[in-house]
Design an enzyme around this catalytic site. Sequence first.
Site, PDB file in Angstrom:
ATOM      1  CE  LYS A 107      44.413  46.649  42.472  1.00 36.47           C
ATOM      2  NZ  LYS A 107      43.959  45.748  41.380  1.00 36.47           N
TER       3      LYS A 107
HETATM    4  C1  PLP Z   1      44.787  44.814  40.712  1.00 43.43           C
HETATM    5  C2  PLP Z   1      44.095  43.737  39.950  1.00 43.43           C
HETATM    6  C3  PLP Z   1      44.753  42.528  39.592  1.00 43.43           C
HETATM    7  C4  PLP Z   1      46.219  42.306  39.875  1.00 43.43           C
HETATM    8  O1  PLP Z   1      46.493  42.067  41.221  1.00 43.43           O
HETATM    9  P1  PLP Z   1      48.001  42.132  41.782  1.00 43.43           P
HETATM   10  O2  PLP Z   1      47.881  41.944  43.231  1.00 43.43           O
HETATM   11  O3  PLP Z   1      48.524  43.487  41.382  1.00 43.43           O
HETATM   12  O4  PLP Z   1      48.757  41.036  41.097  1.00 43.43           O
HETATM   13  C5  PLP Z   1      44.024  41.551  38.947  1.00 43.43           C
HETATM   14  N1  PLP Z   1      42.723  41.739  38.625  1.00 43.43           N
HETATM   15  C6  PLP Z   1      42.053  42.864  38.944  1.00 43.43           C
HETATM   16  C7  PLP Z   1      40.627  43.003  38.545  1.00 43.43           C
HETATM   17  C8  PLP Z   1      42.717  43.901  39.617  1.00 43.43           C
HETATM   18  O5  PLP Z   1      42.046  45.029  39.924  1.00 43.43           O
END
Ligand code: PLP
Length: 434
Positions: A107
């Site tokens: 993220k």
């Molecule tokens: C947010 C997140 C996901 C999911 O990602 P999306 O883009 O919402 O599908 C997967 N793994 C981790 C560690 C995350 O923080």
Amino acid sequence: MILYSTNHQSPDVQLEEAVFRGLPPDNGLYMPHVIPTLPTSFFDNIEKMSITDIAFEVSKALLGDEISEEDLKMIVNRAIDFDAPVVEIEKDTYVLELFHGPSMAFKDFGARFMASLMSYFLQKSQKDIHILVATSGDTGGAVAQGFYKTPGIKVTILYPTGKVSDIQEKQLTTLGENVTALEVDGTFDDCQALVKAAFLDSELSSKFNLASANSINISRLIPQSFYYFNAFAELKRAGNTKPVVFCVPSGNFGNLSAGLIAQRMGLPVKMFVAATNVNNVVPEYLKTGIYQPKPSQETISNAMDVGNPSNFIRMRLLAGDAHQEVVTHITGDFSDDTDTRKAMKDVFDRTGYVMCPHTAVAYLGLKSYTDTLNEEVAGVLLSTAHYAKFLDVVEDTLGTSVEVPERLSALLSKEKVSILMTKDFADFKAYLLK
Ligand SMILES: *Cc1c(COP(=O)(O)O)cnc(C)c1O
């Protein structure tokens, strides 16, 4: 970049408006009208480019009509200042490590690019904004880090007390400066309700320039396409030219949607695997053609505990809309906690590689697809977080203690600073007005 709303009841907007609005007024999602294809020369020379070079070329193709090359370079350099390497853990099986940024989860790409872009637009317009964000864990850390010390931007993060991990809490509460953490006596839903109520409150919105940083913001999606191109460059550098399969561990399906954008821009991808835990509404849709949201269930890969993925429509549109077309780009797989733990242990015992639970879901998803093929492929599974962010589950599953990176252990010894808050909107409002 001109964007439309997927509900078609709001006017088209330019990037700047989409970035600050987040959501169109008709509650659809912003989508670009045109996704340009990159020239063949880009792919012919991609192995000579760094991730920052790649990020710049991709951004230029998408946003170059609105932002000058010089400014884009600055925006990209400020946001993408860490790498996304691939590690071969078995023959033709690569982990794309997306956890080398400051919060050690993928993220960071979205949050840092959004911060960089917002700050650029704000400097031009000489405005200040106040960002409110509710978090159940990973988003808050990435947003806090992404906006930390960004001129013109104040950030208030609301998190549910006792419901985020120690490391996650420290990531929110130890920065200071322009980042304030509110520890809410309630659930994540209560935090989200407070933020929503603040946006609807006319006194607050007339006094402050409130903005959101939520995951459906288009500026978080764009930078997530960069590392798909970068993975392709890494494979080329490693001399692997087999067809590429990406497996994406998914919750709200932003990450997978970004992969589809890369494919639309010309990246050769044989198939995407949408891997989920038991919250499997998308694998079910891919199998049956029927999309049926459900309440979410708790799992050990908790960042993917989503029962009604917010980017589902984007994913479907980017993959061609009609179900029979979508399944030519994406196949699905899901795993329960027992199999996820088995995969973590099995991969560790055989290779020594430690995976977080989300990464292990992707490992299983990749294998479930590549095992059905009669050709050799380069399989790339996305590792969305560093394993140390899920230390309890990892050590319990592997039956051994694992190394914690300096950056995370240093965090644990820092002092937490938060402001306690009830879930009553009147208290939250009084706090903001003070
Ligand atoms: C947010 C997140 C996901 C999911 O990602 P999306 O883009 O919402 O599908 C997967 N793994 C981790 C560690 C995350 O923080």
